[in-house]
Motif scaffolding. Structure first.
Motif, short mmCIF file in Angstrom:
data_model
loop_
_atom_site.label_atom_id
_atom_site.label_comp_id
_atom_site.label_asym_id
_atom_site.label_seq_id
_atom_site.Cartn_x
_atom_site.Cartn_y
_atom_site.Cartn_z
N ASN A 1 -7.35 -2.86 4.52
CA ASN A 1 -6.70 -3.25 5.87
C ASN A 1 -5.32 -3.76 5.53
N ARG A 2 -4.72 -3.56 4.31
CA ARG A 2 -3.63 -4.34 3.90
C ARG A 2 -2.37 -3.89 4.86
N GLY A 3 -2.18 -2.81 5.26
CA GLY A 3 -1.21 -2.27 6.05
C GLY A 3 -1.45 -2.71 7.69
N ARG A 4 -2.64 -3.15 7.93
CA ARG A 4 -3.07 -3.63 9.43
C ARG A 4 -3.01 -2.61 10.55
N ARG A 5 -3.50 -1.38 10.01
CA ARG A 5 -3.49 -0.18 10.81
C ARG A 5 -4.56 -0.18 11.95
N TYR A 6 -5.46 -1.13 11.53
CA TYR A 6 -6.68 -1.23 12.41
C TYR A 6 -6.90 -2.86 12.59
N ALA A 7 -7.64 -3.23 13.81
CA ALA A 7 -7.93 -4.39 14.12
C ALA A 7 -8.42 -5.33 12.97
N THR A 8 -9.66 -4.65 12.44
CA THR A 8 -10.32 -5.33 11.38
C THR A 8 -10.86 -4.37 10.66
N ARG A 9 -11.58 -4.31 9.48
CA ARG A 9 -12.14 -3.57 8.79
C ARG A 9 -13.21 -4.41 7.84
N THR B 1 0.08 1.33 0.35
CA THR B 1 0.23 0.66 1.62
C THR B 1 1.12 1.45 2.45
N ARG B 2 2.18 1.64 1.74
CA ARG B 2 3.52 2.39 2.50
C ARG B 2 3.27 3.81 2.43
N GLN B 3 2.61 4.41 1.46
CA GLN B 3 2.74 5.91 1.11
C GLN B 3 1.55 6.58 1.63
N ARG B 4 0.41 5.56 2.07
CA ARG B 4 -0.82 6.22 2.34
C ARG B 4 -0.69 7.31 3.65
N ARG C 1 -1.34 7.34 -9.69
CA ARG C 1 -1.83 8.28 -8.68
C ARG C 1 -2.22 7.53 -7.59
N LEU C 2 -2.95 6.27 -7.84
CA LEU C 2 -3.44 5.49 -6.82
C LEU C 2 -2.61 5.25 -5.81
N LEU C 3 -1.33 4.58 -6.26
CA LEU C 3 -0.14 4.27 -5.45
C LEU C 3 0.30 5.18 -4.72
N ASN C 4 0.59 6.46 -5.15
CA ASN C 4 0.80 7.55 -4.45
C ASN C 4 -0.10 8.18 -3.27
N ARG C 5 -1.35 7.98 -3.55
CA ARG C 5 -2.46 8.21 -2.57
C ARG C 5 -2.91 7.27 -1.66
N MET C 6 -2.87 5.80 -2.22
CA MET C 6 -3.40 4.76 -1.31
C MET C 6 -2.47 3.81 -1.18
N ILE D 1 -2.19 -1.42 -2.68
CA ILE D 1 -3.00 -0.43 -2.16
C ILE D 1 -3.78 -0.84 -1.01
N ASP D 2 -4.25 0.26 -0.05
CA ASP D 2 -4.70 -0.22 1.16
C ASP D 2 -6.07 0.94 1.43
N PHE D 3 -7.23 0.12 1.38
CA PHE D 3 -8.34 1.03 1.54
C PHE D 3 -9.13 0.56 2.86
N ASP D 4 -9.82 1.33 3.09
CA ASP D 4 -10.72 1.08 4.58
C ASP D 4 -11.85 0.23 4.62
N THR D 5 -12.61 -0.08 3.28
CA THR D 5 -13.58 -0.91 3.25
C THR D 5 -13.82 -1.16 1.71
N LEU D 6 -14.41 -2.38 1.43
CA LEU D 6 -14.71 -3.02 0.32
C LEU D 6 -16.21 -3.12 -0.13
N PHE D 7 -16.77 -2.95 -1.18
CA PHE D 7 -17.99 -3.55 -1.57
C PHE D 7 -17.82 -3.97 -2.95
N SER D 8 -17.89 -5.49 -2.95
CA SER D 8 -17.48 -6.29 -4.11
C SER D 8 -18.86 -7.04 -4.67
N GLU D 9 -19.01 -7.03 -6.22
CA GLU D 9 -19.88 -7.89 -6.66
C GLU D 9 -19.40 -9.51 -6.33
#
Length: 728
Positions: A612-620, A565-568, A558-563, A589-597
């Motif tokens: 930003n794995r697919g580098r669609r933006y300059a930085t995230r 890098t190539r399918q999003r 479900r995550l791969l289909n939705r998020m 997978i390719d998210f817009d932002t991260l919050f990590s412990e």
């Protein structure tokens, strides 16, 4: 006896019972012919094996062990066992086969008999079982061998003598193997000779087997004779098992660099990244350092093609990863390029293959058949490319059953170690001990790759591999992969202010990855965010290692289909994923932002790589919490505090991954690095002394098997409500 007559007599002597739906079993001569043919296939795959281990007579001995290994199946009791309603014979056919050894070796100036006897006697059971079952008798009346030889009728004895004068020479000529000598000398009166001498010949063969094993025990495990014994038993097992399964070991589908470039659909060699071109031109061991998502896998495959093109290496390809989810993904990925050539090897491979086939539209019945066959082929070492954990190779060092075949199959192998940073020091030490053994004694070549390579890790690899080439992405590529702006955030991931901040990102349309270090915290954050986002169209998902295999697979798909890098699809509603460390190297997978412990720097870099794995933006933006910094029982505190200290100096800045290596060196300098190196080295030395230095043929170890299970095999637990579904 004429050729037509002996073939007529032996036609009804079976080696195997009839397959489903058949009335006739596989003939002894037919099976033996196929076993020798499979040995010939192995000779093609490992042409330098005898030279590598220092035993020029290896293939000659393996040939005769294969020729003679099943002759004892001509016993009346064994033949009755194969027929309908047949009862277990209760004797060992391989021991009876030894009665014919001296017919094949009337002279023994090279001491071949003892080695061939070992190859024959060990092709089903370990040394202790055979010797204990057939000891030298105190009283000839109590000799089990005496009753054993009475099981072969006179016409069959005469037919086997006639067969030995003809077929082995033909098989040797047809095989293409060099150094095979065929000078059998069955007696003129074989029946009389057999009845007078067979018992004594079997005992002489068993005695020579005992003496060989004792001699090997007195030598270092790395001696040419011990390596030869491992290879001999390994070859006989591989040939016999693949013949029984009616499959032929296949060579690597990677033959030339240019062909591999085309197969991977990479365009042209000139248009590749610098590190990919360097890999395609590199021979020998190498370390590959490149950003996450920059085509390291393709670079590794180009490296394997170069080894095979330049030095004629035909060894198997082993792609090693630390986590099952990443193994499943890599198996699917490589199978697209190399259909039917890739094996998946880990403890849940059967379930993973089954689920994957269902996803492709197979019926449950067909999916089960194909998945079970794929697992069986993997156990037979059939596929030229293996996707596996290092623990599958460590099984051999712990002398689990079939270890000789495992390491023989690994001779001159090409080993790709991905994400080597993921192993804790003690297990890394064991892995490095295995790496040293495979490259020093079996000629393995290694490409080790990661996005992060601290100097202490390079030094540890250098100790076991010697000279290595460092392949690194160019400065321009690193700059183009500067995808993240770093932010340190005061507090804990489950603080209400932090949770509200995460929810606000989702409400604004961003997909957010939240990474926690423990399942308990992940579950708490998941509940809190579902409550906050319940009235929005955001999908809130949780992923960790304690889900049952079915549910985890569905979540990943479900995550791969939705998020992916190539399918999003950016128009789809936002996704918030709360995950543990399983996300670090498991999903593309390719998210817009991260919050990590907070976590060690190597782990954080992997988490950053899912944004930003697919580098669609300059930085995230990637956000790292400052607490808790004690490692939470998952990580050592000094690695976590070291990472936070480094990140604090770069907060608010765009991260260039080329800097990460120097950051890691700063963390591992001094006492931390010395302690890490000492722990890795101690583990490697202890593992080498306890396992690899005891690695001799013909003797699997129940004690080491139990230790391996205790160290590496977990126990899966399911809710009782799923019991019936699990059984189904």
């Amino acid at each position: 006896m004429s050729e037509n007559r002996y073939r007529e007599v032996l036609t009804n002597i079976w080696a195997k019972s009839p397959r489903a739906g058949a009335k006739q079993g596989e003939s002894l001569l037919g099976h033996t012919s196929v076993v020798v043919a499979r040995l010939s296939n192995l000779y093609t795959l490992f042409p330098r094996l005898a030279e590598r281990i220092g035993e020029p007579r290896l293939w000659h001995r393996a040939f005769w062990a294969c020729v003679l290994h099943d002759l004892g199946k001509s016993a009346a009791g064994f033949q009755a066992q194969l027929r309908p309603e047949g009862k277990s014979w209760g004797q060992r056919h391989e021991v009876l086969s030894l009665a014919f050894l001296e017919w094949a070796f009337p002279e023994d100036s090279w001491n071949d008999r003892a080695w061939v006897a070992a190859g024959i006697a060990s092709h089903h059971r370990d040394f202790r079982i055979i010797i204990t079952s057939y000891p030298d008798p105190d009283d000839p009346e109590d000799d089990p061998v005496a009753s054993l030889v009475k099981e072969i009728s006179n016409p069959i004895i005469e037919a086997l003598a006639a067969w030995m004068r003809v077929d082995p020479l033909f098989w040797a000529q047809r095989s293409g193997m060099q150094g095979i000598e065929v000078t059998p000398s069955p007696p003129e009166h074989p029946v009389e000779d057999f009845h007078h001498h067979a018992v004594a010949r079997i005992h002489r063969a068993l005695k020579s087997y005992r003496q060989l094993v004792r001699r090997l025990d007195e030598q270092p495990a790395s001696s040419p004779e011990n390596l030869s014994a491992l290879a001999l038993r390994g070859l006989v097992l591989l040939a016999d098992h693949t013949a029984s399964a009616h499959v032929t070991p296949t060579p690597s589908p990677l033959k030339e660099v240019q062909e591999t470039v085309e197969r991977l659909d990479l365009g042209s060699l000139e248009n590749l990244y610098t590190h990919q071109r360097e890999a395609a031109n590199c021979t020998g061991h190498a370390l590959l350092v490149a950003p996450t998502g920059s085509g390291k896998t393709e670079a590794a495959l180009l490296w394997t093609a170069r080894q095979q093109e330049d030095d004629g290496s035909k060894g198997r390809i082993f792609y090693l990863l630390p986590y099952q989810a990443s193994l499943n993904a890599m198996h699917a990925r490589l199978s697209r390029y190399f259909p039917e050539a890739v094996a998946l090897q880990h403890s849940r491979a059967l379930q993973a293959l089954y689920r994957s086939l269902l996803e492709k539209g197979y019926t449950p019945e067909k999916a089960e058949d194909v998945a079970r066959r794929e697992r069986s082929l993997a156990r037979l070492h059939y596929h030229p490319i293996r996707v596996l954990t290092p623990y599958q190779l460590l099984r051999g060092a712990f002398k689990l059953r079939g270890y000789e075949a495992l390491y023989t199959d690994a001779a001159e192998g090409l080993f790709i170690f991905d994400e080597v940073h993921a192993y804790e020091p003690k297990r890394l030490g064991m892995i490095l001990g295995m790496v040293e053994y495979l490259q020093r004694y079996l000629g393995g070549k290694f490409l080790v790759m990661s996005a992060t390579f601290p100097q202490v890790l390079r030094d540890a690899l250098g100790e076991v591999l010697g000279n290595t080439v460092v392949l690194s992405a160019g400065d321009a590529l690193y700059k183009s992969f500067a995808r993240h702006t770093l932010h340190l955030v005061e507090g804990r991931i489950n603080d209400s202010t932090i949770l509200e901040r995460i929810a606000q990102h989702a409400r604004s349309g961003e997909s957010v990855l939240v990474v926690c270090n423990t399942v308990r915290t992940a579950a708490e954050v998941y509940d809190a965010l579902r409550e906050r986002l319940g009235n929005t169209n955001t999908l809130v998902e949780m992923l960790h290692g304690r889900f049952n295999a079915r549910d985890r697979f569905r979540k990943e798909q479900r995550l791969l289909n939705r998020m992916g890098t190539r399918q999003r699809d950016r128009t789809v509603s936002p996704t918030v994923l709360i995950a543990t460390q399983v996300v670090e190297v498991s999903l593309d997978i390719d998210f817009d932002t991260l919050f990590s412990e907070p976590a060690p720097l190597e782990a954080l870099v992997q988490r950053f790589g899912r944004v930003n794995r697919g580098r669609r933006y300059a930085t995230r933006d990637v956000h790292v919490l400052t607490a808790p910094f004690d490692g939470q029982g998952i990580y050592a505190e000094n690695y976590v505090t070291g990472a936070l200290r480094i990140l604090e100096a770069h907060a608010g800045q765009v991260i260039e991954e080329s800097q990460v290596g120097s950051w890691l060196d700063t963390i591992y300098v001094g006492a931390i690095g010395e302690a890490w190196s000492a722990e890795v080295k101690q583990s490697r030395e202890e593992f080498t002394a306890a396992c690899l230095a005891q690695l001799r043929a013909f003797q699997s170890s129940q004690e080491l098997t139990e230790l391996f299970d205790k160290m590496f095999d977990g126990t899966e637990v399911l809710p009782h409500s799923l019991q019936d579904e699990y059984k189904s």
